[in-house]
Motif scaffolding. Structure first.
Motif, PDB file in Angstrom:
ATOM      1  N   ALA A  25      -4.649   4.554   5.432  1.00 54.97           N
ATOM      2  CA  ALA A  25      -4.769   3.531   6.478  1.00 54.97           C
ATOM      3  C   ALA A  25      -5.197   4.108   7.821  1.00 54.97           C
ATOM      4  O   ALA A  25      -5.303   3.358   8.800  1.00 54.97           O
ATOM      5  N   HIS A  26      -5.435   5.434   7.874  1.00 55.43           N
ATOM      6  CA  HIS A  26      -5.806   6.126   9.116  1.00 55.43           C
ATOM      7  C   HIS A  26      -4.748   5.930  10.203  1.00 55.43           C
ATOM      8  O   HIS A  26      -5.044   5.644  11.370  1.00 55.43           O
TER       9      HIS A  26
ATOM     10  N   ALA B 141       4.124   6.115  12.057  1.00 56.71           N
ATOM     11  CA  ALA B 141       3.777   4.717  12.306  1.00 56.71           C
ATOM     12  C   ALA B 141       4.055   3.864  11.066  1.00 56.71           C
ATOM     13  O   ALA B 141       4.573   2.745  11.172  1.00 56.71           O
ATOM     14  N   VAL B 142       3.709   4.398   9.891  1.00 59.76           N
ATOM     15  CA  VAL B 142       3.970   3.667   8.649  1.00 59.76           C
ATOM     16  C   VAL B 142       5.471   3.537   8.427  1.00 59.76           C
ATOM     17  O   VAL B 142       5.971   2.470   8.062  1.00 59.76           O
TER      18      VAL B 142
ATOM     19  N   PHE C 212       4.924   7.856   2.458  1.00 56.38           N
ATOM     20  CA  PHE C 212       4.457   7.420   3.769  1.00 56.38           C
ATOM     21  C   PHE C 212       3.201   8.183   4.183  1.00 56.38           C
ATOM     22  O   PHE C 212       2.271   7.619   4.743  1.00 56.38           O
ATOM     23  N   SER C 213       3.188   9.480   3.908  1.00 53.59           N
ATOM     24  CA  SER C 213       2.044  10.289   4.341  1.00 53.59           C
ATOM     25  C   SER C 213       0.768   9.878   3.619  1.00 53.59           C
ATOM     26  O   SER C 213      -0.298   9.788   4.231  1.00 53.59           O
ATOM     27  N   ALA C 214       0.863   9.615   2.301  1.00 52.23           N
ATOM     28  CA  ALA C 214      -0.326   9.202   1.553  1.00 52.23           C
ATOM     29  C   ALA C 214      -0.825   7.839   2.023  1.00 52.23           C
ATOM     30  O   ALA C 214      -2.028   7.610   2.175  1.00 52.23           O
ATOM     31  N   ALA C 215       0.108   6.919   2.281  1.00 52.76           N
ATOM     32  CA  ALA C 215      -0.280   5.602   2.784  1.00 52.76           C
ATOM     33  C   ALA C 215      -0.889   5.713   4.175  1.00 52.76           C
ATOM     34  O   ALA C 215      -1.856   5.012   4.505  1.00 52.76           O
TER      35      ALA C 215
ATOM     36  N   ARG D  68       0.834  -1.212   0.000  1.00 51.63           N
ATOM     37  CA  ARG D  68       0.000   0.000   0.000  1.00 51.63           C
ATOM     38  C   ARG D  68       0.866   1.258   0.000  1.00 51.63           C
ATOM     39  O   ARG D  68       0.536   2.249  -0.654  1.00 51.63           O
ATOM     40  N   THR D  69       1.974   1.225   0.727  1.00 50.32           N
ATOM     41  CA  THR D  69       2.848   2.389   0.792  1.00 50.32           C
ATOM     42  C   THR D  69       3.494   2.655  -0.566  1.00 50.32           C
ATOM     43  O   THR D  69       3.545   3.811  -1.027  1.00 50.32           O
TER      44      THR D  69
END
Length: 301
Positions: free
Chosen positions: A31-32, A37-38, A24-27, A17-18
């Motif tokens: 993913a809320h 965290a990502v 990272f921010s879009a993923a 997904r990333t």
């Protein structure tokens, strides 16, 4: 044996997904989660694998060679998991987002007219389409299937042939009225010969004269980046262009373009393929469905 406290499929899904989100921010938004965290999850995955998977920058992430390999294999495993869950639930109908890239002529003349029938057959599949005559990296561009014409490069990509099409020289009637129709390939020296300008094309026009093959390089006032734009230049009366039959069949039938030098045609054809990552048995159902649909419905003439 893997430790049971490591959710490897969850890590794979977040990693995929990333990459597909591009940052990272879009993923994280999808993913809320927080971007940190990502980022930490990807770092833990890299530490567990003892391999750097992505190169990080402030705006985007880029796969390393190891990351590209892991991304491709993760996609296949997640597709198998998705198929297994759908089969267990009795829901084998393809679903999800399908990302397609095509060169401009194939996209406008072949792909787009087939989309209503495909979407009607598979209503649970949403389609993102990108049209460009540049050859894209399927991993970098997060593309499921690319439709390409011409010879295929040696690569790890799989391919299904959709057909082949004849190449021919055409010009607008107005251009031929002004400049005269060439009678032999040698006459082309006095004509505007339109061509493509992207670097992967080393274009020559092949002919057969007195049983011998010859070739002539195009030369004209304009070189252009995609085949559909080249067709538009020919229609405008700027010069002679070499195009695929499927691009110009309607124009010829309607009298907007006229074939030239057919008696010297070398008979060269161009193949069109659908290319994709992975083995056919490991594809998501939506990708398999699209490939089968295209093989069934594409008619290049």
């Amino acid at each position: 044996m893997a430790r049971i406290d490591v959710n490897r499929f969850g890590e794979m899904e977040m990693f995929v997904r990333t990459i597909e989100a591009g940052s990272f921010s879009a993923a994280a938004r999808a993913a809320h989660l927080s971007p940190s965290a990502v980022s930490k999850l990807i770092s833990r995955l890299e530490a567990r694998l003892n391999a750097r998977l992505v190169n990080r920058s402030t705006r985007r992430i880029q796969l390393t060679p190891e990351g590209a390999e892991f991304y491709e294999r993760s996609q296949r495993l997640l597709a198998e998991l998705d198929d297994a869950e759908q089969a267990a639930a009795g829901a084998l109908a393809p679903r999800g987002k399908l990302r397609i890239n095509a060169n401009v002529p194939v996209g406008t003349q072949i792909l787009l007219p087939l989309m209503p029938a495909f979407c009607a057959r598979y209503p649970a599949v949403s389609v993102d389409i990108s049209l460009t005559d540049k050859v894209v990296d399927l991993v970098e561009e997060r593309t499921d299937v690319a439709l390409r014409s011409g010879p295929l490069r040696n690569s790890r990509l799989m391919a299904r042939k959709l057909g082949e099409t004849r190449l021919l020289l055409v010009a607008a009637p107005g251009y031929l009225a002004r400049q005269g129709a060439p009678s032999t390939p040698a006459d082309l020296e006095a004509h505007q010969r339109l061509s493509l300008c992207y670097a992967r094309v080393n274009e020559t026009w092949p002919f057969v004269v007195d049983g011998q093959p010859i070739s002539l390089a195009p030369r004209g006032p304009v070189r252009i980046s995609d085949g559909e734009a080249l067709r538009q230049l020919a229609l405008s009366g700027l010069g002679i262009a070499r195009l695929a039959w499927f691009q110009v069949a309607d124009d010829i039938a309607q009298g907007r373009l006229v074939p030239v030098l057919e008696d010297f045609d070398a008979g060269e054809c161009e193949e069109v393929h659908a290319v994709f990552l992975g083995q056919g048995g490991h594809l998501p159902a939506r990708v398999r469905a699209f490939l089968d649909f295209m093989v069934e419905n594409v008619r290049l003439g």
